[in-house]
Design a protein around this motif. Structure first.
Motif, PDB file in Angstrom:
ATOM      1  N   MET A 169      70.614 -57.102  29.566  1.00 25.34           N
ATOM      2  CA  MET A 169      69.187 -56.945  29.843  1.00 25.34           C
ATOM      3  C   MET A 169      68.428 -58.224  29.528  1.00 25.34           C
ATOM      4  SD  MET A 169      68.444 -53.048  28.477  1.00 25.34           S
ATOM      5  CE  MET A 169      66.738 -53.005  29.045  1.00 25.34           C
ATOM      6  N   GLY A 170      68.779 -58.870  28.431  1.00 24.78           N
ATOM      7  CA  GLY A 170      68.120 -60.125  28.062  1.00 24.78           C
ATOM      8  C   GLY A 170      68.335 -61.202  29.109  1.00 24.78           C
ATOM      9  N   GLU A 171      69.549 -61.304  29.614  1.00 24.66           N
ATOM     10  CA  GLU A 171      69.845 -62.319  30.627  1.00 24.66           C
ATOM     11  C   GLU A 171      69.131 -62.006  31.941  1.00 24.66           C
ATOM     12  OE1 GLU A 171      74.099 -62.343  30.639  1.00 24.66           O
ATOM     13  OE2 GLU A 171      74.239 -63.690  28.889  1.00 24.66           O
ATOM     14  N   CYS A 172      69.005 -60.713  32.269  1.00 21.53           N
ATOM     15  CA  CYS A 172      68.250 -60.340  33.470  1.00 21.53           C
ATOM     16  C   CYS A 172      66.773 -60.685  33.306  1.00 21.53           C
ATOM     17  CB  CYS A 172      68.414 -58.838  33.746  1.00 21.53           C
ATOM     18  SG  CYS A 172      69.976 -58.387  34.540  1.00 21.53           S
ATOM     19  N   ALA A 173      66.234 -60.464  32.109  1.00 19.42           N
ATOM     20  CA  ALA A 173      64.829 -60.791  31.856  1.00 19.42           C
ATOM     21  C   ALA A 173      64.578 -62.288  32.036  1.00 19.42           C
ATOM     22  CB  ALA A 173      64.435 -60.354  30.453  1.00 19.42           C
ATOM     23  N   VAL A 174      65.489 -63.104  31.540  1.00 23.93           N
ATOM     24  CA  VAL A 174      65.354 -64.553  31.703  1.00 23.93           C
ATOM     25  C   VAL A 174      65.448 -64.933  33.180  1.00 23.93           C
ATOM     26  CG1 VAL A 174      66.472 -66.773  31.236  1.00 23.93           C
ATOM     27  CG2 VAL A 174      66.120 -65.141  29.374  1.00 23.93           C
ATOM     28  N   ALA A 175      66.312 -64.241  33.919  1.00 18.65           N
ATOM     29  CA  ALA A 175      66.434 -64.511  35.358  1.00 18.65           C
ATOM     30  C   ALA A 175      65.121 -64.205  36.079  1.00 18.65           C
ATOM     31  CB  ALA A 175      67.578 -63.683  35.951  1.00 18.65           C
ATOM     32  N   VAL A 176      64.461 -63.112  35.690  1.00 14.93           N
ATOM     33  CA  VAL A 176      63.160 -62.781  36.289  1.00 14.93           C
ATOM     34  C   VAL A 176      62.155 -63.896  36.001  1.00 14.93           C
ATOM     35  CG1 VAL A 176      61.205 -61.181  36.212  1.00 14.93           C
ATOM     36  CG2 VAL A 176      63.544 -60.285  36.222  1.00 14.93           C
ATOM     37  N   ALA A 177      62.163 -64.398  34.768  1.00 10.76           N
ATOM     38  CA  ALA A 177      61.244 -65.483  34.408  1.00 10.76           C
ATOM     39  C   ALA A 177      61.537 -66.740  35.231  1.00 10.76           C
ATOM     40  CB  ALA A 177      61.355 -65.784  32.915  1.00 10.76           C
ATOM     41  N   ARG A 178      62.795 -67.048  35.393  1.00 11.69           N
ATOM     42  CA  ARG A 178      63.157 -68.229  36.181  1.00 11.69           C
ATOM     43  C   ARG A 178      62.715 -68.079  37.639  1.00 11.69           C
ATOM     44  NH1 ARG A 178      66.425 -71.726  33.523  1.00 11.69           N
ATOM     45  NH2 ARG A 178      67.697 -70.939  31.786  1.00 11.69           N
ATOM     46  N   SER A 179      62.707 -66.851  38.133  1.00 10.83           N
ATOM     47  CA  SER A 179      62.379 -66.627  39.543  1.00 10.83           C
ATOM     48  C   SER A 179      60.953 -67.030  39.886  1.00 10.83           C
ATOM     49  CB  SER A 179      62.593 -65.148  39.910  1.00 10.83           C
ATOM     50  OG  SER A 179      61.560 -64.330  39.386  1.00 10.83           O
ATOM     51  N   CYS A 180      60.086 -67.134  38.876  1.00 11.14           N
ATOM     52  CA  CYS A 180      58.697 -67.523  39.144  1.00 11.14           C
ATOM     53  C   CYS A 180      58.285 -68.738  38.316  1.00 11.14           C
ATOM     54  CB  CYS A 180      57.747 -66.355  38.877  1.00 11.14           C
ATOM     55  SG  CYS A 180      57.678 -65.806  37.157  1.00 11.14           S
ATOM     56  N   ASN A 181      59.266 -69.519  37.843  1.00  2.14           N
ATOM     57  CA  ASN A 181      59.001 -70.730  37.055  1.00  2.14           C
ATOM     58  C   ASN A 181      58.085 -70.440  35.865  1.00  2.14           C
ATOM     59  OD1 ASN A 181      60.500 -72.357  38.909  1.00  2.14           O
ATOM     60  ND2 ASN A 181      58.722 -72.379  40.268  1.00  2.14           N
ATOM     61  N   TYR A 182      58.391 -69.380  35.162  1.00  2.00           N
ATOM     62  CA  TYR A 182      57.534 -68.887  34.097  1.00  2.00           C
ATOM     63  C   TYR A 182      57.622 -69.750  32.851  1.00  2.00           C
ATOM     64  CZ  TYR A 182      55.079 -65.323  31.387  1.00  2.00           C
ATOM     65  OH  TYR A 182      54.152 -64.648  30.639  1.00  2.00           O
ATOM     66  N   TYR A 183      56.489 -69.911  32.179  1.00  2.00           N
ATOM     67  CA  TYR A 183      56.493 -70.487  30.829  1.00  2.00           C
ATOM     68  C   TYR A 183      55.478 -69.728  29.983  1.00  2.00           C
ATOM     69  CZ  TYR A 183      52.560 -73.238  32.749  1.00  2.00           C
ATOM     70  OH  TYR A 183      51.396 -73.631  33.365  1.00  2.00           O
ATOM     71  N   GLY A 184      55.695 -69.733  28.678  1.00  2.00           N
ATOM     72  CA  GLY A 184      54.882 -68.940  27.762  1.00  2.00           C
ATOM     73  C   GLY A 184      55.597 -67.662  27.377  1.00  2.00           C
ATOM     74  N   ALA A 185      54.894 -66.785  26.657  1.00  2.00           N
ATOM     75  CA  ALA A 185      55.453 -65.493  26.247  1.00  2.00           C
ATOM     76  C   ALA A 185      55.251 -64.478  27.366  1.00  2.00           C
ATOM     77  CB  ALA A 185      54.784 -65.005  24.968  1.00  2.00           C
ATOM     78  N   GLY A 186      56.258 -63.667  27.612  1.00  2.00           N
ATOM     79  CA  GLY A 186      56.166 -62.629  28.638  1.00  2.00           C
ATOM     80  C   GLY A 186      57.121 -61.501  28.321  1.00  2.00           C
ATOM     81  N   THR A 187      56.976 -60.417  29.029  1.00  2.85           N
ATOM     82  CA  THR A 187      57.806 -59.244  28.786  1.00  2.85           C
ATOM     83  C   THR A 187      58.289 -58.678  30.106  1.00  2.85           C
ATOM     84  OG1 THR A 187      56.536 -58.685  26.799  1.00  2.85           O
ATOM     85  CG2 THR A 187      57.873 -56.942  27.755  1.00  2.85           C
ATOM     86  N   VAL A 188      59.586 -58.395  30.168  1.00  2.12           N
ATOM     87  CA  VAL A 188      60.170 -57.763  31.346  1.00  2.12           C
ATOM     88  C   VAL A 188      60.518 -56.330  30.976  1.00  2.12           C
ATOM     89  CG1 VAL A 188      62.020 -57.811  33.053  1.00  2.12           C
ATOM     90  CG2 VAL A 188      61.030 -59.958  32.237  1.00  2.12           C
ATOM     91  N   GLU A 189      59.977 -55.388  31.744  1.00  2.78           N
ATOM     92  CA  GLU A 189      60.143 -53.973  31.435  1.00  2.78           C
ATOM     93  C   GLU A 189      61.213 -53.343  32.323  1.00  2.78           C
ATOM     94  OE1 GLU A 189      56.507 -51.844  31.211  1.00  2.78           O
ATOM     95  OE2 GLU A 189      55.577 -53.310  29.870  1.00  2.78           O
ATOM     96  N   PHE A 190      61.986 -52.447  31.707  1.00  2.09           N
ATOM     97  CA  PHE A 190      63.070 -51.763  32.403  1.00  2.09           C
ATOM     98  C   PHE A 190      62.988 -50.259  32.171  1.00  2.09           C
ATOM     99  CE2 PHE A 190      64.687 -56.006  31.421  1.00  2.09           C
ATOM    100  CZ  PHE A 190      65.313 -56.390  32.594  1.00  2.09           C
ATOM    101  N   LEU A 191      63.460 -49.503  33.152  1.00  5.49           N
ATOM    102  CA  LEU A 191      63.772 -48.095  32.958  1.00  5.49           C
ATOM    103  C   LEU A 191      65.258 -47.986  32.657  1.00  5.49           C
ATOM    104  CD1 LEU A 191      61.834 -46.358  35.897  1.00  5.49           C
ATOM    105  CD2 LEU A 191      61.131 -46.608  33.511  1.00  5.49           C
ATOM    106  N   VAL A 192      65.615 -47.152  31.697  1.00  5.73           N
ATOM    107  CA  VAL A 192      67.013 -46.974  31.305  1.00  5.73           C
ATOM    108  C   VAL A 192      67.345 -45.493  31.406  1.00  5.73           C
ATOM    109  CG1 VAL A 192      68.720 -47.291  29.471  1.00  5.73           C
ATOM    110  CG2 VAL A 192      66.855 -48.953  29.735  1.00  5.73           C
ATOM    111  N   ASP A 193      68.370 -45.139  32.194  1.00  4.61           N
ATOM    112  CA  ASP A 193      68.690 -43.723  32.373  1.00  4.61           C
ATOM    113  C   ASP A 193      69.627 -43.218  31.281  1.00  4.61           C
ATOM    114  OD1 ASP A 193      71.319 -44.427  33.066  1.00  4.61           O
ATOM    115  OD2 ASP A 193      70.978 -44.218  35.223  1.00  4.61           O
ATOM    116  N   GLU A 194      70.018 -41.945  31.409  1.00  5.74           N
ATOM    117  CA  GLU A 194      70.819 -41.320  30.344  1.00  5.74           C
ATOM    118  C   GLU A 194      72.201 -41.940  30.192  1.00  5.74           C
ATOM    119  OE1 GLU A 194      71.252 -38.818  34.130  1.00  5.74           O
ATOM    120  OE2 GLU A 194      69.679 -39.890  33.044  1.00  5.74           O
ATOM    121  N   ASN A 195      72.652 -42.672  31.233  1.00 11.55           N
ATOM    122  CA  ASN A 195      73.953 -43.349  31.168  1.00 11.55           C
ATOM    123  C   ASN A 195      73.819 -44.818  30.785  1.00 11.55           C
ATOM    124  OD1 ASN A 195      75.444 -41.016  32.050  1.00 11.55           O
ATOM    125  ND2 ASN A 195      74.677 -41.419  34.121  1.00 11.55           N
TER     126      ASN A 195
END
Length: 493
Positions: A254-280
């Motif tokens: 999940m952490g690596e996916c969050a960083v990938a999202v940030a890279r996708s928009c050339n992000y800098y600064g503090a940010g948060t990537v939100e996920f839904l997590v199912d029962e599995n």
């Protein structure tokens, strides 16, 4: 950077100003007429009133805020959260004025502010997605076709939405047309944009988010996760870090996916990537918040990182002061949002005066607040009074510490979420870690707080006795009383 204007109010304004003072940076407060006597106004080195109580006439006046910053010689503007913090136009206007915006670029904010654009950007990096559409729905026929493909129930969501606005669950095709019209109308009213998209409805997910930060040199790090599943009206009440359900491998993914999202928009600064997590424990990208989160405190407690300090240093052009391999989780942290709301009445906001206000203290307890005893809670802004944050060596210790702190938190004059918070963290579903975003719907009933509040029971018994005594009196005798009994308003700690 010698002076920062904080374009916000209450506890987050105080939070930013304290770190700025630690760093030897002067601060400017801007405030509305309703906030003239607030602690953050007195705490700042300089303060300027920018308009009446209504946000549209004060805290949302970007051009006025920039004008004040330039007049007082501020180098930068910190937006906090809410208000203008995710306004791409404001970020650009600050930069165009020759000032530093302590946050991401307008480009990043704009891309991630559109849920559809965010999904399209994240998909390029193979970030897992909830099945659904990548483009706005054009008409009802297209909506029916997509719903048939992914299956009911589905979720209609406003592209520019947030806070549950423009969001509708559809259980069958018969409901689709009406719910779609309602979602579009709500989205247009709230955000000025009626674009909606469809995704598969995950019925009882967990809401888990990853805190990340990046600098302007291409360096990124994720500061682990926060569990945010205890919610009402799609808004969070209790947060914790780390989550009780993630494995180290899933946390890393999940952490690596969050960083990938940030890279996708050339992000800098503090940010948060939100996920839904199912029962599995399958996780799906939800959205990115391009700002500091209310619940950033629990991350600070388990990592020892001052996120506001990092924001300021990144805005100065510095590299991150740490690398991913330097970070580790230390203990467990919980946060309760202490809101002026009545859990006994569907968590509706409550206003009034803080007749008594005494926050708790002691080992492992942190209170980020923005009010003082004797102050009024205004109707114009979010009802959050404070954030009660605790840290313990493990989750059980953190829960016990939060309960102790709630018992020591004395508030009179308004209804608050304190009693609910203690009830929630003591519930077996929470204790076991076996809960999801439907926790309140599944388990909470207002009378449960009555059962656990002897003081309130005693007041209720006294009221009943008074009412019974009045009913025994002649009507003429009742009408001559001063009305004190019927004018009582129950207040709990």
């Amino acid at each position: 950077m010698q002076k920062i204007l904080v374009a916000n109010r209450g506890e987050i304004a105080m939070r930013v100003m304290r770190t700025a003072r630690d760093m030897g940076i002067k601060t400017v407060a801007v405030f509305s007429e309703a906030d003239r006597n607030m602690p953050f106004v007195r705490y700042a080195d300089e303060a300027v009133c920018i308009g009446p109580a209504l946000s549209a006439q004060s805290y949302l006046r970007g051009e006025k805020i920039i004008e004040v910053a330039k007049k007082l010689g501020a180098d930068a503007i910190h937006p906090g959260y809410g208000f203008l913090s995710e306004n791409a136009g404001f970020s650009k206007a600050v930069s165009d004025a020759g000032l530093i915006f302590i946050g991401p670029s307008g480009y990043s904010i704009e891309m991630m502010g559109s849920k559809i654009a965010a999904k399209q950007a994240a998909k390029k990096f193979n970030v897992p997605m909830v099945p659904g559409t990548e483009d706005p729905i054009k008409d009802l026929a297209e909506a029916k076709s997509i719903a048939a493909r992914i299956g009911f129930p589905i979720l209609i969501k406003a592209s520019a939405g947030g806070g549950g606005k423009g969001m509708r669950v559809v259980n069958s095709e018969d409901e689709l047309e009406q719910q779609m019209q309602t979602a579009k109308s709500e989205a247009l009213s709230a955000f000025g944009d009626d674009a909606v998209f469809i995704e598969k409805y995950v019925g009882a997910p967990r809401h888990i988010e990853i805190q990340l930060i990046g600098d302007q040199h291409g360096n990124y790090a994720y500061l682990f996760e926060r569990e945010c599943s205890i919610q009402r009206r799609h808004q969070k009440l209790i947060e914790e870090a780390p989550s009780s359900c993630l494995t180290p491998d899933i946390r890393k993914a999940m952490g690596e996916c969050a960083v990938a999202v940030a890279r996708s928009c050339n992000y800098y600064g503090a940010g948060t990537v939100e996920f839904l997590v199912d029962e599995n424990l399958n996780f799906y990208f939800l959205e990115m918040n391009t700002r500091l989160q209310v619940e950033h405190c629990v991350t600070e407690m388990i990592t020892g990182i001052d996120l506001v300090k990092e924001q300021i240093n990144v805005a100065r052009g510095n590299k991150l002061s740490f690398a991913q391999e330097d970070l580790k989780i230390s203990g467990h942290s919980l946060e309760l949002r202490v809101c002026a709301e009545d859990p006994m009445n569907n968590f509706l906001p409550d206003t009034g005066k803080l007749e008594m206000y005494q926050p708790p203290k002691g080992p492992g307890v942190r209170v980020d607040d923005g009010y003082e005893q004797g102050q009024d809670i205004p109707i114009f802004y979010d009802p959050m009074i404070a954030k009660l944050v605790v840290h313990g060596a493990n989750r059980d210790e953190a829960i016990e510490r939060l309960c102790r702190a709630i018992d020591e938190y004395y508030i009179q004059g308004i209804q608050t979420t304190l009693g609910f918070g203690k009830w929630a963290v003591q519930h077996e579903a929470f204790r076991s870690g076996n809960f999801d975003t439907k926790f309140i719907d599944k388990y909470f009933k207002p009378e449960l707080l009555m059962e656990e509040d002897p003081e309130r029971e005693e007041v209720a018994a006294l009221l009943s006795a008074v009412i019974w005594e009045q009913e025994r009196k002649p009507k003429s005798a009742i009408s001559s009383t001063n009305g004190s009994a019927t004018g009582w308003k129950l207040r709990r700690k």
